[in-house]
Scaffold this motif. Structure first.
Motif, PDB file in Angstrom:
ATOM      1  N   HIS A  61      36.692  42.936  51.061  1.00 31.46           N
ATOM      2  CA  HIS A  61      37.495  42.830  49.842  1.00 31.46           C
ATOM      3  C   HIS A  61      36.914  43.732  48.760  1.00 31.46           C
ATOM      4  O   HIS A  61      35.689  43.834  48.610  1.00 31.46           O
ATOM      5  N   ARG A  67      41.402  37.209  51.393  1.00 32.07           N
ATOM      6  CA  ARG A  67      41.254  37.314  49.937  1.00 32.07           C
ATOM      7  C   ARG A  67      39.779  37.406  49.532  1.00 32.07           C
ATOM      8  O   ARG A  67      39.436  37.236  48.360  1.00 32.07           O
ATOM      9  N   GLY A  68      38.925  37.641  50.516  1.00 31.76           N
ATOM     10  CA  GLY A  68      37.503  37.818  50.224  1.00 31.76           C
ATOM     11  C   GLY A  68      36.751  36.529  49.991  1.00 31.76           C
ATOM     12  O   GLY A  68      35.645  36.540  49.450  1.00 31.76           O
ATOM     13  N   ALA A 109      35.995  34.527  40.220  1.00 32.12           N
ATOM     14  CA  ALA A 109      36.632  35.540  41.062  1.00 32.12           C
ATOM     15  C   ALA A 109      37.482  34.891  42.145  1.00 32.12           C
ATOM     16  O   ALA A 109      38.605  35.351  42.422  1.00 32.12           O
ATOM     17  N   ALA A 110      36.966  33.834  42.765  1.00 32.02           N
ATOM     18  CA  ALA A 110      37.743  33.134  43.799  1.00 32.02           C
ATOM     19  C   ALA A 110      39.034  32.554  43.199  1.00 32.02           C
ATOM     20  O   ALA A 110      40.110  32.658  43.797  1.00 32.02           O
ATOM     21  N   ASP A 124      40.692  33.630  40.600  1.00 33.59           N
ATOM     22  CA  ASP A 124      41.625  34.730  40.317  1.00 33.59           C
ATOM     23  C   ASP A 124      42.343  35.175  41.585  1.00 33.59           C
ATOM     24  O   ASP A 124      43.551  35.433  41.576  1.00 33.59           O
ATOM     25  N   ARG A 125      41.608  35.272  42.682  1.00 34.08           N
ATOM     26  CA  ARG A 125      42.216  35.736  43.938  1.00 34.08           C
ATOM     27  C   ARG A 125      43.210  34.709  44.469  1.00 34.08           C
ATOM     28  O   ARG A 125      44.255  35.072  45.038  1.00 34.08           O
TER      29      ARG A 125
END
Length: 369
Positions: free
Chosen positions: A23, A333-334, A364-365, A367-368
């Motif tokens: 990602h 999604r990383g 960050a998680a 947001d994804r």
């Protein structure tokens, strides 16, 4: 012995980890509950002060450590009458979980009861001893018991890993009464007890098997297993202990002395400092509560149902699809998570999402998602 063990579950996540690492924003690894926040300064200072430690430490633990555990149980868990002789430091709680059936002398033909959705090491510990792990989804599921069919050891886990479920005083008291009728040792893994965020037991701690409301002040046949890894960010120290019935603890100690299963002296000193300081535990619980408040609604907006259990370090989540489908969906999604199938057949349509990442990675998680 190795033939009787399953493959180590997390090794199977390697391909999903590689996907998540591709990602553009980097991987957010929420698959393992390993702390990422600093070890409290008060604990680091105690470790450093005890660093000159040329002699062998006490397998039984120093008197200061045993007394600190007794104080902590009384102050934080409402446990009275705990005998210092019923306290024993262990090299992390996983070691104790894995070897407890063996240390208690269980073997072929003996049964070990484990929760339906459970930390895999309960099952592994039974297998290491040559005993039979038996899923206990309610005591009535065991049916009529005889001396031959009753489990010799019953594991409880509250707050639970991975579900976060908390067993209340009334439930625990029923288990203890049942166990005493059938001569069953009850071991209660309570290492998330200080991490309660919602529900009737918030802000914690969760009730202990040693609580006088549960056992009437009688600790016979009972063991509480505890770790400072989660509440104090001490996973690297392997600072844990077991407490309860002095007669059972004496049996564990005798074998552990022969086997050299000893907690290092500086770690014992650090454990005392950690147990005597409540402020850092409150601060850490608040960190996890804030991360939970960011990640849970993001998962729900992404179509996951999150168990409303309110405790522990994980969000037990499902899209009502095979667990590995959810793992793959999130890896794209990383985000790396653990499939619920690691925790038993009852978890095959869930994933376990850890809160043990920095605020930036949790954001960050979200947001994804």
């Amino acid at each position: 012995m190795t033939r009787s063990l399953p493959d180590f579950p997390w090794d199977s996540l390697a391909p999903y980890k590689r996907t998540a690492q591709q990602h553009e924003g980097g991987i957010v690894d929420l698959s393992v509950g390993t702390p990422v926040d600093p070890t409290p300064v008060v604990v680091q200072a105690a470790l450093a002060a005890a660093a000159d430690s040329p002699g062998y430490p006490l397998t039984a633990g120093t008197p200061a450590l045993r007394e600190a555990v007794v104080r902590w149980f009384a102050r934080r868990r409402g446990v009275t009458g705990l005998d210092p002789a019923g306290v024993l430091p262990t090299v992390g709680s996983k070691e104790l979980v894995a070897w407890l059936p063996t240390l208690l002398g269980l073997g072929p033909g003996d049964r070990v009861g484990i929760p339906a959705v459970a930390y895999p090491t309960y099952d592994v510990g039974a297998r290491l001893a040559g005993a039979d792990p038996v899923v206990v989804d309610g005591l009535t599921a065991l049916g009529p018991l005889t001396t031959a069919t009753a489990p010799k050891l019953l594991w409880l886990n509250s707050p639970g890993n991975p579900t976060g479920a908390v067993l209340g005083v009334e439930h625990l008291a029923k288990v203890v009464a049942w166990a005493r009728r059938h001569d069953v040792v009850v071991a209660s893994d309570e290492c998330y007890a200080e991490l309660v965020f919602d529900g009737p037991h918030a802000p914690g701690p969760a009730p202990s098997i040693l609580d006088p409301r549960v056992c009437g002040g009688d600790h016979r046949g009972l063991l509480a297993v505890y770790s400072l890894s989660k509440q104090s960010n001490l996973a690297g120290y392997r600072a844990s202990f077991v407490a309860g019935d002095p007669a059972l603890v004496a049996r564990l100690l005798e074998v552990r002395k022969h086997a050299g299963m000893i907690v290092p002296g500086p770690v014992q000193a650090a454990t005392v400092a950690a147990l005597d300081d409540d402020a850092h535990v409150v601060a850490q619980r608040e960190r996890y509560a804030a991360r939970r408040a960011v990640l849970r609604p993001a998962l729900e907006r992404a179509g996951f149902e999150v168990a409303a259990t309110g405790a522990g370090l994980y969000l037990w989540s499902t899209r009502d699809e095979p667990a590995l489908d959810s793992v793959a969906r999130l890896a794209d999604r990383g985000i790396l998570v653990a499939p619920g199938s690691f925790y038993g057949a009852a978890g095959e349509r869930h994933v376990r999402v850890a809160l043990t990442a920095t605020d930036e990675r949790i954001a960050a998680a979200a947001d994804r998602l």
